[in-house]
Scaffold this motif. Structure first.
Motif, PDB file in Angstrom:
ATOM      1  N   PRO A 127       0.817  -1.220   0.000  1.00  0.00           N
ATOM      2  CA  PRO A 127       0.000   0.000   0.000  1.00  0.00           C
ATOM      3  C   PRO A 127       0.850   1.271   0.000  1.00  0.00           C
ATOM      4  O   PRO A 127       0.478   2.282  -0.562  1.00  0.00           O
ATOM      5  CB  PRO A 127      -0.823  -0.121   1.287  1.00  0.00           C
ATOM      6  CG  PRO A 127      -0.900  -1.592   1.536  1.00  0.00           C
ATOM      7  CD  PRO A 127       0.399  -2.163   1.041  1.00  0.00           C
ATOM      8  N   SER A 128       2.019   1.197   0.624  1.00  0.00           N
ATOM      9  CA  SER A 128       2.933   2.341   0.634  1.00  0.00           C
ATOM     10  C   SER A 128       4.363   1.820   0.694  1.00  0.00           C
ATOM     11  O   SER A 128       4.655   0.901   1.460  1.00  0.00           O
ATOM     12  CB  SER A 128       2.628   3.213   1.865  1.00  0.00           C
ATOM     13  OG  SER A 128       3.619   4.183   2.027  1.00  0.00           O
ATOM     14  N   GLU A 129       5.254   2.384  -0.120  1.00  0.00           N
ATOM     15  CA  GLU A 129       6.652   1.972  -0.059  1.00  0.00           C
ATOM     16  C   GLU A 129       7.558   3.119  -0.512  1.00  0.00           C
ATOM     17  O   GLU A 129       7.190   3.927  -1.360  1.00  0.00           O
ATOM     18  CB  GLU A 129       6.926   0.726  -0.900  1.00  0.00           C
ATOM     19  CG  GLU A 129       6.797   0.909  -2.386  1.00  0.00           C
ATOM     20  CD  GLU A 129       7.162  -0.352  -3.157  1.00  0.00           C
ATOM     21  OE1 GLU A 129       8.084  -1.060  -2.746  1.00  0.00           O
ATOM     22  OE2 GLU A 129       6.497  -0.618  -4.165  1.00  0.00           O
ATOM     23  N   THR A 130       8.734   3.143   0.074  1.00  0.00           N
ATOM     24  CA  THR A 130       9.714   4.174  -0.288  1.00  0.00           C
ATOM     25  C   THR A 130      10.516   3.703  -1.498  1.00  0.00           C
ATOM     26  O   THR A 130      11.038   2.586  -1.506  1.00  0.00           O
ATOM     27  CB  THR A 130      10.675   4.433   0.896  1.00  0.00           C
ATOM     28  OG1 THR A 130       9.886   4.848   2.014  1.00  0.00           O
ATOM     29  CG2 THR A 130      11.664   5.528   0.557  1.00  0.00           C
TER      30      THR A 130
ATOM     31  N   ASP B 144       0.062   6.386  -6.740  1.00  0.00           N
ATOM     32  CA  ASP B 144       0.520   7.764  -6.813  1.00  0.00           C
ATOM     33  C   ASP B 144       1.951   7.800  -6.292  1.00  0.00           C
ATOM     34  O   ASP B 144       2.351   6.922  -5.507  1.00  0.00           O
ATOM     35  CB  ASP B 144      -0.394   8.651  -5.942  1.00  0.00           C
ATOM     36  CG  ASP B 144      -0.135  10.126  -6.168  1.00  0.00           C
ATOM     37  OD1 ASP B 144       0.484  10.476  -7.197  1.00  0.00           O
ATOM     38  OD2 ASP B 144      -0.534  10.937  -5.317  1.00  0.00           O
ATOM     39  N   ILE B 145       2.716   8.775  -6.719  1.00  0.00           N
ATOM     40  CA  ILE B 145       4.090   8.927  -6.209  1.00  0.00           C
ATOM     41  C   ILE B 145       4.250  10.363  -5.712  1.00  0.00           C
ATOM     42  O   ILE B 145       3.881  11.310  -6.411  1.00  0.00           O
ATOM     43  CB  ILE B 145       5.132   8.612  -7.307  1.00  0.00           C
ATOM     44  CG1 ILE B 145       5.085   7.121  -7.649  1.00  0.00           C
ATOM     45  CG2 ILE B 145       6.531   9.019  -6.860  1.00  0.00           C
ATOM     46  CD1 ILE B 145       6.046   6.702  -8.739  1.00  0.00           C
TER      47      ILE B 145
ATOM     48  N   GLY C  52      14.596  13.884   2.490  1.00  0.00           N
ATOM     49  CA  GLY C  52      13.250  13.426   2.168  1.00  0.00           C
ATOM     50  C   GLY C  52      13.263  12.070   1.502  1.00  0.00           C
ATOM     51  O   GLY C  52      14.297  11.414   1.362  1.00  0.00           O
ATOM     52  N   ARG C  53      12.096  11.650   1.090  1.00  0.00           N
ATOM     53  CA  ARG C  53      11.966  10.360   0.421  1.00  0.00           C
ATOM     54  C   ARG C  53      10.855  10.436  -0.624  1.00  0.00           C
ATOM     55  O   ARG C  53       9.942  11.269  -0.512  1.00  0.00           O
ATOM     56  CB  ARG C  53      11.671   9.242   1.418  1.00  0.00           C
ATOM     57  CG  ARG C  53      10.376   9.453   2.183  1.00  0.00           C
ATOM     58  CD  ARG C  53      10.112   8.364   3.191  1.00  0.00           C
ATOM     59  NE  ARG C  53       8.756   8.507   3.728  1.00  0.00           N
ATOM     60  CZ  ARG C  53       7.972   7.513   4.090  1.00  0.00           C
ATOM     61  NH1 ARG C  53       8.399   6.267   3.989  1.00  0.00           N
ATOM     62  NH2 ARG C  53       6.769   7.728   4.558  1.00  0.00           N
ATOM     63  N   ARG C  54      10.966   9.595  -1.594  1.00  0.00           N
ATOM     64  CA  ARG C  54       9.930   9.473  -2.625  1.00  0.00           C
ATOM     65  C   ARG C  54       9.103   8.234  -2.305  1.00  0.00           C
ATOM     66  O   ARG C  54       9.653   7.127  -2.190  1.00  0.00           O
ATOM     67  CB  ARG C  54      10.554   9.365  -4.005  1.00  0.00           C
ATOM     68  CG  ARG C  54       9.545   9.196  -5.121  1.00  0.00           C
ATOM     69  CD  ARG C  54      10.126   9.590  -6.455  1.00  0.00           C
ATOM     70  NE  ARG C  54      10.438  11.012  -6.484  1.00  0.00           N
ATOM     71  CZ  ARG C  54      11.118  11.621  -7.461  1.00  0.00           C
ATOM     72  NH1 ARG C  54      11.553  10.911  -8.483  1.00  0.00           N
ATOM     73  NH2 ARG C  54      11.349  12.909  -7.406  1.00  0.00           N
ATOM     74  N   VAL C  55       7.810   8.410  -2.165  1.00  0.00           N
ATOM     75  CA  VAL C  55       6.931   7.339  -1.703  1.00  0.00           C
ATOM     76  C   VAL C  55       5.906   6.998  -2.787  1.00  0.00           C
ATOM     77  O   VAL C  55       5.330   7.890  -3.419  1.00  0.00           O
ATOM     78  CB  VAL C  55       6.173   7.766  -0.424  1.00  0.00           C
ATOM     79  CG1 VAL C  55       5.294   6.635   0.090  1.00  0.00           C
ATOM     80  CG2 VAL C  55       7.149   8.197   0.645  1.00  0.00           C
ATOM     81  N   ARG C  56       5.715   5.720  -2.970  1.00  0.00           N
ATOM     82  CA  ARG C  56       4.632   5.264  -3.844  1.00  0.00           C
ATOM     83  C   ARG C  56       3.527   4.698  -2.967  1.00  0.00           C
ATOM     84  O   ARG C  56       3.804   3.912  -2.052  1.00  0.00           O
ATOM     85  CB  ARG C  56       5.143   4.177  -4.790  1.00  0.00           C
ATOM     86  CG  ARG C  56       4.013   3.450  -5.513  1.00  0.00           C
ATOM     87  CD  ARG C  56       4.478   2.689  -6.711  1.00  0.00           C
ATOM     88  NE  ARG C  56       5.280   1.518  -6.385  1.00  0.00           N
ATOM     89  CZ  ARG C  56       5.797   0.708  -7.307  1.00  0.00           C
ATOM     90  NH1 ARG C  56       5.603   0.971  -8.590  1.00  0.00           N
ATOM     91  NH2 ARG C  56       6.527  -0.341  -6.957  1.00  0.00           N
ATOM     92  N   CYS C  57       2.300   5.074  -3.228  1.00  0.00           N
ATOM     93  CA  CYS C  57       1.193   4.505  -2.457  1.00  0.00           C
ATOM     94  C   CYS C  57       0.003   4.240  -3.383  1.00  0.00           C
ATOM     95  O   CYS C  57      -0.120   4.840  -4.445  1.00  0.00           O
ATOM     96  CB  CYS C  57       0.796   5.409  -1.294  1.00  0.00           C
ATOM     97  SG  CYS C  57       0.339   7.047  -1.797  1.00  0.00           S
ATOM     98  N   TRP C  58      -0.832   3.321  -2.955  1.00  0.00           N
ATOM     99  CA  TRP C  58      -2.011   2.978  -3.741  1.00  0.00           C
ATOM    100  C   TRP C  58      -2.872   4.214  -3.987  1.00  0.00           C
ATOM    101  O   TRP C  58      -2.994   5.094  -3.123  1.00  0.00           O
ATOM    102  CB  TRP C  58      -2.878   1.962  -2.997  1.00  0.00           C
ATOM    103  CG  TRP C  58      -2.311   0.575  -2.895  1.00  0.00           C
ATOM    104  CD1 TRP C  58      -1.145   0.110  -3.442  1.00  0.00           C
ATOM    105  CD2 TRP C  58      -2.906  -0.523  -2.197  1.00  0.00           C
ATOM    106  NE1 TRP C  58      -0.981  -1.216  -3.116  1.00  0.00           N
ATOM    107  CE2 TRP C  58      -2.040  -1.629  -2.361  1.00  0.00           C
ATOM    108  CE3 TRP C  58      -4.070  -0.689  -1.451  1.00  0.00           C
ATOM    109  CZ2 TRP C  58      -2.316  -2.876  -1.811  1.00  0.00           C
ATOM    110  CZ3 TRP C  58      -4.339  -1.926  -0.896  1.00  0.00           C
ATOM    111  CH2 TRP C  58      -3.484  -2.999  -1.077  1.00  0.00           C
TER     112      TRP C  58
END
Ligand code: SF4
Ligand code: SF4
Length: 422
Positions: A80-83, A318-319, A328-334
């Protein structure tokens, strides 16, 4: 590999050669223990009122639901969410002077054409992963996700690393739920597509069938190590010693069990009622895109996206970049097409401004666009969206209503659909 045409992944021995074993049902815990000793095992667990796949360290943690887990299998491969990466911005004199970027996660180094091999995973890189207790529809859903994240044209490193490092052991469904319609989507309660191994419940025993070479290797490794489990067919050169195992030439026993499996399959399929017009409707959907039926069909939809989040084949994400000070970080989530923000442009324009357009998009994507782009529908008939929709939207009824619309010879659609059917 035996199974549904068009979704075979690797090929394998099926019931031939090394591919069939038998497990005393009372020894299932021992079988799971044997897996846990060798692999990082994920299996259905109960969490409050939901069931989901999670890592297990003992057989006692596993709770097999009657059919699918409430949460979809996709979250093991597409969390559901990952860096995706971390970054640090350097400044000098009030200006950005440098940006350091560090990719993170299991897909680092994975690019098009690079095979990361079995054994790569983000949670335990030394041990290959096994998912036990998948139902056939969920196993099949992975083959559909592969078309998006592991295609010839595009490979998502994180997904590919997790996928290739994971073997799938499914359990066939003897008693499909009222909401199951896998037989209408190309699958079935005993479908083998997407599984490496499938267990068929035959009462006193499970028939353990290897579907792929990886599955055959997996069950071969358990023979002799798990009480109550033995292979009915294995290579002569195998040379494994051990008592309690049937002889390789015991064809009669093998045939009896395979016949019992076929009977169980027929009984299970018979429990799933009429076929739903899920396949073959893609051409019609293109014609009725502007039809007034959508104005009725969508009405009770709340736009909550529970259907999309719980669907094993929905895969929109979404990213976003999140930062505190210079790090910071770039996150991808549903994400989900049922949300208005999903297509909102920076200009303020939204090409799918209302729930009607968003509801139509989900149906079109699953049953028309995905067929055009990937050759199959993006639905495995698991029934989660039916089971969990707060307003009882039933995709089967939606499809039946769309199928009932008659098309005039000039390819424009005519009568409106009945809202009562939905
Ligand atoms: S779960 Fe039901 S109400 Fe929610 S978005 Fe899906 S169809 Fe609409
Ligand atoms: S659309 Fe519904 S029935 Fe089809 S795969 Fe998704 S959740 Fe399952």
């Amino acid at each position: 590999m035996r199974g549904s045409a068009g979704l075979d992944r690797t090929g394998g021995p099926g019931v031939q050669g090394t591919g069939v074993g038998v497990l005393d049902k009372g020894e299932l815990a021992g079988f799971l223990g044997g897996l846990i000793a060798r692999y990082r095992v994920f299996a259905p667990v109960q969490e409050a009122e939901t069931t989901r796949f999670a890592p297990v360290s003992s057989a006692g943690e596993v709770t097999m639901p009657a059919t699918v887990t409430s949460r979809p299998l996709k979250e093991i491969f597409l969390p559901p969410s990952e860096t995706l990466l971390e970054f640090e911005v350097g400044t000098a004199g009030g200006m950005v002077s440098s940006v350091k970027v560090e990719p993170v996660g299991p897909g680092v180094g994975v690019g098009t054409g690079i095979d990361v091999g079995v054994g790569t995973s983000d949670d335990d890189s030394d041990r290959p992963r096994v998912i036990f207790g998948t139902r056939p529809c969920d196993a099949r859903s992975l083959l559909l996700l592969d078309k998006v994240f592991d295609s010839a044209d595009y490979k998502d490193g994180h997904y590919v690393a997790r996928r290739r490092g994971t073997a799938i052991i499914s359990v066939a469904c003897n008693e499909p739920a009222e909401t199951c319609f896998c037989t209408s989507t190309g699958g079935g309660p005993f479908d083998e597509a997407g599984s490496d191994v499938i267990l068929e419940d035959l009462g006193e025993v499970y028939l353990v069938k290897a579907v792929t070479d990886r599955g055959a290797e997996l069950i071969a490794g358990l023979e002799g190590a798990v009480p109550g489990f033995w292979r009915l067919s294995r290579p002569a050169e195998d040379g494994i010693e051990g008592g309690g195992r049937l002889e390789a030439e015991d064809d009669e026993r093998l045939e009896q069990l395979l016949a019992a499996g076929r009977d169980a399959r027929k009984r299970a399929e018979a429990r799933i009622p009429a076929l739903v017009p899920a396949r073959g409707i893609h051409e019609k959907l293109k014609v009725i895109f502007e039809h007034e039926c959508w104005g009725e069909l969508y009405r009770k939809c709340l736009g909550c996206a529970a259907c999309a989040y719980l669907c094993p084949t929905c895969h929109c994400f979404d990213i976003a970049d999140e930062a505190i000070d210079s790090k910071g970080r770039r996150v991808r989530c549903w994400d989900a097409c049922m949300f208005p923000m999903f297509t909102l442009h920076a200009s303020g324009h939204n090409p799918r401004p209302g729930r009607k357009e968003r509801f139509r998009q989900r149906v079109m994507h699953k049953f028309s666009y995905f067929v055009e782009n990937n050759g199959d529908i993006a639905c495995v008939g698991c029934g989660r969206c039916i089971e969990n929709c707060p307003v009882n939207m039933d995709i089967r009824s939606v499809l039946a209503s769309l199928d009932a619309i008659s098309i005039s010879p000039d390819s424009s659609a005519s009568p409106a659909v009945s809202a009562g059917a939905v």
